[in-house]
Enzyme design. Structure first.
Site: not given
Length: 231
Positions: A89-92, A98
């Protein structure tokens, strides 16, 4: 290599460990706790890495990374370019974008959920394998080259594929239970090597009487290193 990195690399070697990654390259919050005999190549210990304990006699080749991972057991053999604890989940995925421009020096904050991966004892991980965050890798398992491990791996399973699946087990169920119960990785190495190591069943008959191992430990951070209590 700067003088500080050179000094701590030699200090780590004097304490019977090896770490090729310069301490100055660690993430600010990263901390490795290494038991005696650990050998780690030049791997990324970055911003996602917090506290990672690595057990005695484990080695990891270069070009990999330790990301969201809490522990790696004793006697693990980890190939080159292996990633352990790859962030999910490093990016939304449900924001406007993202891209991290949204929460970098802005009023918005993205609190990504993180659950560390854990690797048991005597695990063999082949070159280029990737283990996702939150995955539990069981003791005695084998991760094939370039496998993508997205789910927990049972003890003594052999997994391969993209995503990885169990293709077989190293031993019958009753032998696996005996191996786990023996906790042989807690025994003294110098006594273990006197056993008939080519025959797991014969070893199980003799392990119980062996002396427990006692290993020194060191803490390694960006600021430097220190000796911890013997376990």
């Amino acid at each position: 290599m700067n003088l500080k990195d050179w000094y701590w690399r030699r200090w780590i070697r004097r304490h019977d460990c090896k770490l090729s990654t310069p301490v100055s390259a660690f993430g600010k919050r990263a901390r490795l706790t290494l038991e005696q005999g650990v050998r780690i190549g030049d791997v990324a210990v970055g911003v996602a890495t917090y506290e990672v304990s690595i057990g005695a006699h484990t080695y990891m080749r270069s070009d990999g990374s330790l990301d969201v991972v809490a522990s790696i057991g004793r006697y693990c053999s980890i190939g080159s370019a292996v990633v352990i604890g790859q962030e999910k989940h490093a990016h939304p995925s449900d924001w406007l974008s993202t891209h991290p421009f949204q929460f970098t020096d802005t009023q918005w904050q993205y609190d990504q959920p993180r659950k560390p991966a854990r690797v048991g004892h005597d695990v063999w991980i082949g070159q280029g394998a990737m283990i996702m965050e939150g995955v539990e890798v069981g003791t005695g398992s084998i991760i094939a080259t370039r496998a993508l491990v997205t789910q927990d791996v049972p003890p003594y399973a052999v997994v391969a594929g993209f995503p990885a699946k169990v293709i077989r087990y190293r031993y019958p169920e009753d032998v696996i239970e005996r191996l786990l119960a023996s906790r042989w990785w807690e025994r003294d190495t110098q006594q273990l090597v006197d056993l008939p190591l080519h025959d797991a069943l014969a070893c199980l008959e003799q392990i119980e009487g062996l002396a427990p191992a006692r290993y020194s430990r060191i803490d390694v951070t960006r600021k430097g290193c220190k000796v911890l209590a013997v376990q």
